[in-house]
Design an enzyme around this catalytic site. Structure first.
Site, PDB file in Angstrom:
ATOM      1  N   LYS A  13      35.752  32.362  28.037  1.00  0.00           N
ATOM      2  CA  LYS A  13      34.653  32.422  29.444  1.00  0.00           C
ATOM      3  C   LYS A  13      33.342  33.206  28.266  1.00  0.00           C
ATOM      4  O   LYS A  13      32.359  32.657  28.516  1.00  0.00           O
ATOM      5  CB  LYS A  13      34.556  33.448  30.179  1.00  0.00           C
ATOM      6  CG  LYS A  13      35.151  32.664  31.203  1.00  0.00           C
ATOM      7  CD  LYS A  13      34.938  33.779  32.999  1.00  0.00           C
ATOM      8  CE  LYS A  13      35.825  34.799  32.887  1.00  0.00           C
ATOM      9  NZ  LYS A  13      37.390  35.370  32.081  1.00  0.00           N
ATOM     10  N   ARG A  88      34.473  38.169  40.516  1.00  0.00           N
ATOM     11  CA  ARG A  88      35.903  37.467  40.915  1.00  0.00           C
ATOM     12  C   ARG A  88      36.930  37.485  42.144  1.00  0.00           C
ATOM     13  O   ARG A  88      37.541  36.970  42.064  1.00  0.00           O
ATOM     14  CB  ARG A  88      36.312  38.731  40.075  1.00  0.00           C
ATOM     15  CG  ARG A  88      36.430  38.853  38.707  1.00  0.00           C
ATOM     16  CD  ARG A  88      37.387  39.614  38.066  1.00  0.00           C
ATOM     17  NE  ARG A  88      38.287  39.545  36.714  1.00  0.00           N
ATOM     18  CZ  ARG A  88      37.287  39.538  35.507  1.00  0.00           C
ATOM     19  NH1 ARG A  88      36.074  39.326  35.249  1.00  0.00           N
ATOM     20  NH2 ARG A  88      38.332  39.427  34.319  1.00  0.00           N
ATOM     21  N   ARG A 127      45.322  38.400  20.440  1.00  0.00           N
ATOM     22  CA  ARG A 127      43.780  38.456  19.991  1.00  0.00           C
ATOM     23  C   ARG A 127      44.281  40.167  19.791  1.00  0.00           C
ATOM     24  O   ARG A 127      44.303  41.285  20.243  1.00  0.00           O
ATOM     25  CB  ARG A 127      43.149  38.253  21.552  1.00  0.00           C
ATOM     26  CG  ARG A 127      41.828  38.822  21.365  1.00  0.00           C
ATOM     27  CD  ARG A 127      41.498  38.145  22.713  1.00  0.00           C
ATOM     28  NE  ARG A 127      41.190  39.217  23.759  1.00  0.00           N
ATOM     29  CZ  ARG A 127      40.336  38.708  25.126  1.00  0.00           C
ATOM     30  NH1 ARG A 127      39.705  37.831  25.041  1.00  0.00           N
ATOM     31  NH2 ARG A 127      40.715  39.865  25.868  1.00  0.00           N
ATOM     32  N   ARG A 160      43.298  45.072  22.190  1.00  0.00           N
ATOM     33  CA  ARG A 160      42.648  45.757  24.020  1.00  0.00           C
ATOM     34  C   ARG A 160      43.538  46.332  24.940  1.00  0.00           C
ATOM     35  O   ARG A 160      45.193  45.440  24.473  1.00  0.00           O
ATOM     36  CB  ARG A 160      41.600  44.252  24.346  1.00  0.00           C
ATOM     37  CG  ARG A 160      40.793  44.694  24.710  1.00  0.00           C
ATOM     38  CD  ARG A 160      39.595  43.354  24.922  1.00  0.00           C
ATOM     39  NE  ARG A 160      40.028  43.788  26.583  1.00  0.00           N
ATOM     40  CZ  ARG A 160      39.533  42.457  26.978  1.00  0.00           C
ATOM     41  NH1 ARG A 160      38.429  41.452  26.885  1.00  0.00           N
ATOM     42  NH2 ARG A 160      40.091  42.453  28.866  1.00  0.00           N
ATOM     43  N   ARG A 171      47.179  40.449  35.363  1.00  0.00           N
ATOM     44  CA  ARG A 171      46.089  39.967  35.282  1.00  0.00           C
ATOM     45  C   ARG A 171      45.768  38.404  35.773  1.00  0.00           C
ATOM     46  O   ARG A 171      44.878  38.187  36.652  1.00  0.00           O
ATOM     47  CB  ARG A 171      45.357  39.993  34.009  1.00  0.00           C
ATOM     48  CG  ARG A 171      44.568  41.308  33.323  1.00  0.00           C
ATOM     49  CD  ARG A 171      44.355  41.777  32.215  1.00  0.00           C
ATOM     50  NE  ARG A 171      43.659  40.831  32.222  1.00  0.00           N
ATOM     51  CZ  ARG A 171      42.969  40.580  30.586  1.00  0.00           C
ATOM     52  NH1 ARG A 171      43.546  41.174  30.100  1.00  0.00           N
ATOM     53  NH2 ARG A 171      41.643  40.560  30.036  1.00  0.00           N
TER      54      ARG A 171
END
Ligand code: AMP
Length: 216
Positions: A13, A88, A127, A160, A171
Protein backbone atom coordinates in the site's frame (compact mmCIF):
# COMPACT_ATOMS: atom_id res chain seq x y z
CA UNK A 1 -8.71 12.11 -7.53
CA UNK A 2 -9.61 10.74 -4.10
CA UNK A 3 -8.57 7.21 -3.41
CA UNK A 4 -8.51 4.62 -0.60
CA UNK A 5 -6.03 1.73 -0.57
CA UNK A 6 -7.00 -1.34 1.43
CA UNK A 7 -4.77 -4.37 1.92
CA UNK A 8 -2.99 -6.50 4.50
CA UNK A 9 0.28 -5.27 5.98
CA UNK A 10 3.04 -5.83 3.44
CA UNK A 11 0.71 -5.72 0.43
CA UNK A 12 2.55 -2.67 -0.92
CA UNK A 13 0.00 0.00 0.00
CA UNK A 14 2.73 2.45 0.99
CA UNK A 15 4.77 1.82 -2.16
CA UNK A 16 1.77 2.08 -4.46
CA UNK A 17 0.53 5.17 -2.63
CA UNK A 18 3.88 6.92 -3.23
CA UNK A 19 3.76 6.04 -6.94
CA UNK A 20 0.20 7.37 -7.21
CA UNK A 21 1.28 10.56 -5.44
CA UNK A 22 4.01 11.10 -8.06
CA UNK A 23 1.72 10.27 -10.97
CA UNK A 24 -1.39 12.20 -9.96
CA UNK A 25 -0.11 14.78 -7.45
CA UNK A 26 -2.16 13.38 -4.59
CA UNK A 27 -1.58 13.93 -0.88
CA UNK A 28 -0.45 10.69 0.82
CA UNK A 29 -2.23 10.01 4.09
CA UNK A 30 -0.83 6.93 5.85
CA UNK A 31 -2.31 6.41 9.29
CA UNK A 32 0.54 4.05 10.27
CA UNK A 33 3.00 6.89 9.55
CA UNK A 34 0.80 9.42 11.37
CA UNK A 35 0.63 7.13 14.44
CA UNK A 36 4.40 6.42 14.42
CA UNK A 37 5.07 10.12 14.06
CA UNK A 38 2.71 11.00 16.93
CA UNK A 39 4.45 8.36 19.08
CA UNK A 40 7.92 9.75 18.25
CA UNK A 41 6.80 13.27 19.11
CA UNK A 42 5.44 11.88 22.40
CA UNK A 43 2.24 13.91 22.33
CA UNK A 44 -0.68 13.59 24.74
CA UNK A 45 -2.03 10.45 23.05
CA UNK A 46 1.23 8.69 23.99
CA UNK A 47 -0.24 6.03 26.30
CA UNK A 48 -2.72 4.89 23.69
CA UNK A 49 0.04 4.70 21.09
CA UNK A 50 2.63 2.50 22.78
CA UNK A 51 0.91 -0.91 22.24
CA UNK A 52 0.07 0.16 18.68
CA UNK A 53 3.67 0.86 17.75
CA UNK A 54 5.32 -1.93 19.72
CA UNK A 55 2.87 -4.84 19.45
CA UNK A 56 0.87 -4.07 16.30
CA UNK A 57 -2.33 -3.62 18.32
CA UNK A 58 -4.89 -1.64 16.33
CA UNK A 59 -5.38 1.94 17.42
CA UNK A 60 -8.92 2.68 18.55
CA UNK A 61 -11.37 3.96 15.95
CA UNK A 62 -11.76 7.16 17.97
CA UNK A 63 -8.03 7.84 18.02
CA UNK A 64 -7.44 7.36 14.26
CA UNK A 65 -10.63 9.19 13.35
CA UNK A 66 -9.45 12.04 15.57
CA UNK A 67 -6.03 12.18 13.84
CA UNK A 68 -7.54 11.98 10.35
CA UNK A 69 -10.21 14.50 11.36
CA UNK A 70 -7.50 16.97 12.44
CA UNK A 71 -5.89 16.68 9.04
CA UNK A 72 -9.13 17.49 7.26
CA UNK A 73 -10.02 20.26 9.71
CA UNK A 74 -7.04 22.36 8.68
CA UNK A 75 -7.39 25.15 6.15
CA UNK A 76 -5.14 23.31 3.68
CA UNK A 77 -7.18 20.10 3.94
CA UNK A 78 -6.34 17.68 1.14
CA UNK A 79 -8.51 17.89 -1.92
CA UNK A 80 -6.90 15.06 -3.87
CA UNK A 81 -5.66 12.25 -1.64
CA UNK A 82 -4.62 8.64 -1.41
CA UNK A 83 -5.39 7.02 1.93
CA UNK A 84 -3.10 4.18 2.93
CA UNK A 85 -4.24 2.02 5.84
CA UNK A 86 -7.38 3.98 6.64
CA UNK A 87 -10.25 3.30 6.98
CA UNK A 88 -9.41 -0.10 8.41
CA UNK A 89 -12.68 -0.96 10.13
CA UNK A 90 -16.33 -0.53 9.21
CA UNK A 91 -16.74 2.04 12.00
CA UNK A 92 -13.86 4.10 10.59
CA UNK A 93 -15.34 3.88 7.08
CA UNK A 94 -18.76 5.04 8.27
CA UNK A 95 -17.21 7.97 10.17
CA UNK A 96 -14.88 8.91 7.33
CA UNK A 97 -17.52 8.72 4.57
CA UNK A 98 -19.86 10.91 6.61
CA UNK A 99 -17.14 13.48 7.33
CA UNK A 100 -16.00 13.53 3.69
CA UNK A 101 -19.55 13.92 2.48
CA UNK A 102 -19.88 17.01 4.75
CA UNK A 103 -16.72 18.39 3.13
CA UNK A 104 -17.60 17.30 -0.44
CA UNK A 105 -14.50 15.11 -0.55
CA UNK A 106 -15.86 11.56 -0.68
CA UNK A 107 -13.51 8.83 -1.93
CA UNK A 108 -14.05 8.04 -5.62
CA UNK A 109 -12.36 4.63 -5.68
CA UNK A 110 -11.32 1.95 -3.20
CA UNK A 111 -8.53 -0.36 -4.35
CA UNK A 112 -7.98 -3.58 -2.41
CA UNK A 113 -4.49 -5.07 -2.82
CA UNK A 114 -4.59 -8.85 -2.31
CA UNK A 115 -1.68 -11.03 -1.14
CA UNK A 116 -1.56 -14.53 0.44
CA UNK A 117 -0.84 -14.54 4.20
CA UNK A 118 2.38 -16.59 3.88
CA UNK A 119 3.75 -14.13 1.33
CA UNK A 120 2.96 -11.29 3.75
CA UNK A 121 4.96 -13.04 6.49
CA UNK A 122 7.89 -13.54 4.08
CA UNK A 123 7.83 -9.93 2.93
CA UNK A 124 7.55 -8.30 6.34
CA UNK A 125 9.88 -10.52 8.35
CA UNK A 126 12.68 -9.71 5.86
CA UNK A 127 11.98 -5.98 5.83
CA UNK A 128 14.49 -3.47 7.25
CA UNK A 129 14.10 0.27 7.35
CA UNK A 130 16.55 3.16 7.56
CA UNK A 131 15.59 5.17 10.67
CA UNK A 132 17.09 8.33 9.13
CA UNK A 133 15.71 8.49 5.57
CA UNK A 134 12.92 5.90 5.78
CA UNK A 135 14.19 3.84 2.82
CA UNK A 136 12.87 0.26 2.97
CA UNK A 137 15.04 -2.78 2.14
CA UNK A 138 14.30 -6.50 1.99
CA UNK A 139 16.84 -9.18 2.85
CA UNK A 140 16.02 -11.18 -0.35
CA UNK A 141 14.15 -8.84 -2.69
CA UNK A 142 16.14 -5.58 -2.44
CA UNK A 143 19.06 -5.94 -0.03
CA UNK A 144 21.33 -2.99 0.78
CA UNK A 145 24.84 -3.03 -0.76
CA UNK A 146 26.35 -3.53 2.71
CA UNK A 147 24.26 -5.83 4.92
CA UNK A 148 22.59 -3.91 7.73
CA UNK A 149 23.39 -0.39 6.50
CA UNK A 150 21.53 2.14 4.39
CA UNK A 151 22.91 2.74 0.86
CA UNK A 152 21.96 6.41 1.03
CA UNK A 153 23.30 7.61 4.37
CA UNK A 154 25.15 4.67 5.95
CA UNK A 155 22.75 4.52 8.95
CA UNK A 156 22.29 1.15 10.64
CA UNK A 157 19.01 -0.39 9.44
CA UNK A 158 16.34 -1.40 11.94
CA UNK A 159 13.44 -3.83 11.95
CA UNK A 160 10.10 -2.29 12.87
CA UNK A 161 9.03 -3.85 16.20
CA UNK A 162 5.72 -4.89 14.61
CA UNK A 163 7.54 -6.74 11.79
CA UNK A 164 8.39 -9.70 14.05
CA UNK A 165 6.70 -12.90 12.85
CA UNK A 166 4.32 -13.39 15.80
CA UNK A 167 3.25 -9.76 15.55
CA UNK A 168 2.78 -10.03 11.77
CA UNK A 169 0.48 -13.03 12.24
CA UNK A 170 -1.63 -11.20 14.77
CA UNK A 171 -1.79 -8.12 12.48
CA UNK A 172 -2.99 -10.43 9.69
CA UNK A 173 -5.72 -11.90 11.89
CA UNK A 174 -6.89 -8.39 12.74
CA UNK A 175 -6.83 -7.43 9.08
CA UNK A 176 -9.05 -10.33 8.05
CA UNK A 177 -11.48 -9.78 10.91
CA UNK A 178 -11.87 -6.09 10.23
CA UNK A 179 -11.70 -5.91 6.47
CA UNK A 180 -14.59 -8.13 5.48
CA UNK A 181 -17.35 -5.71 6.40
CA UNK A 182 -15.34 -2.72 5.21
CA UNK A 183 -14.81 -4.26 1.79
CA UNK A 184 -18.45 -5.34 1.61
CA UNK A 185 -19.49 -1.72 2.15
CA UNK A 186 -17.39 -0.44 -0.74
CA UNK A 187 -18.34 -3.37 -2.98
CA UNK A 188 -22.00 -2.59 -2.37
CA UNK A 189 -21.62 1.07 -3.32
CA UNK A 190 -19.62 0.18 -6.45
CA UNK A 191 -16.31 1.79 -5.41
CA UNK A 192 -14.28 -1.39 -4.85
CA UNK A 193 -11.68 -2.79 -7.25
CA UNK A 194 -9.63 -5.87 -6.22
CA UNK A 195 -6.07 -6.01 -7.58
CA UNK A 196 -3.64 -8.91 -6.98
CA UNK A 197 -0.53 -7.34 -5.45
CA UNK A 198 2.02 -9.89 -6.69
CA UNK A 199 4.83 -9.58 -9.21
CA UNK A 200 6.51 -6.40 -10.41
CA UNK A 201 5.67 -3.22 -8.52
CA UNK A 202 5.41 -1.31 -11.83
CA UNK A 203 2.92 -3.87 -13.19
CA UNK A 204 0.70 -3.54 -10.13
CA UNK A 205 0.87 0.25 -10.44
CA UNK A 206 -0.13 -0.01 -14.12
CA UNK A 207 -3.18 -2.13 -13.19
CA UNK A 208 -4.28 0.45 -10.63
CA UNK A 209 -3.80 3.32 -13.10
CA UNK A 210 -5.74 1.47 -15.80
CA UNK A 211 -8.58 0.98 -13.37
CA UNK A 212 -8.57 4.63 -12.29
CA UNK A 213 -8.23 6.26 -15.67
CA UNK A 214 -9.36 3.61 -18.13
CA UNK A 215 -5.87 3.70 -19.72
CA UNK A 216 -2.34 2.69 -18.62
P1 AMP B 1 0.88 0.36 8.95
O1 AMP B 1 2.13 1.17 8.81
O2 AMP B 1 -0.22 0.82 8.03
O3 AMP B 1 1.15 -1.12 8.85
O4 AMP B 1 0.32 0.62 10.43
C1 AMP B 1 1.09 0.29 11.56
C2 AMP B 1 0.19 0.01 12.74
O5 AMP B 1 -0.56 1.21 13.07
C3 AMP B 1 -0.88 -1.05 12.46
O6 AMP B 1 -0.40 -2.36 12.71
C4 AMP B 1 -1.96 -0.66 13.45
O7 AMP B 1 -1.60 -1.11 14.73
C5 AMP B 1 -1.88 0.86 13.46
N1 AMP B 1 -2.82 1.47 12.50
C6 AMP B 1 -2.53 2.07 11.31
N2 AMP B 1 -3.65 2.52 10.70
C7 AMP B 1 -4.67 2.18 11.54
C8 AMP B 1 -6.08 2.34 11.47
N3 AMP B 1 -6.68 2.91 10.43
N4 AMP B 1 -6.82 1.87 12.51
C9 AMP B 1 -6.25 1.29 13.58
N5 AMP B 1 -4.93 1.09 13.70
C10 AMP B 1 -4.14 1.53 12.69
Amino acid sequence: MRLVLVGPPGSGKGTQAKMLVRRFGLRHIGTGDILRDAFRRGNSTDKRLEPVIRDGVMASDDLVNELVGELFASIDRPDAYVLDGYPRTLAQAVWFDRRMSELGREPQAVVQLCVEDEEVVRRLSGRHVCPACGHVYHADDCPPKVTGFCDHDGEMLIQRPDDREEVIRSRLRLYHTNTESLVARYRANGLLKVIPSVGEIEGIHAMIVTHLTGRS
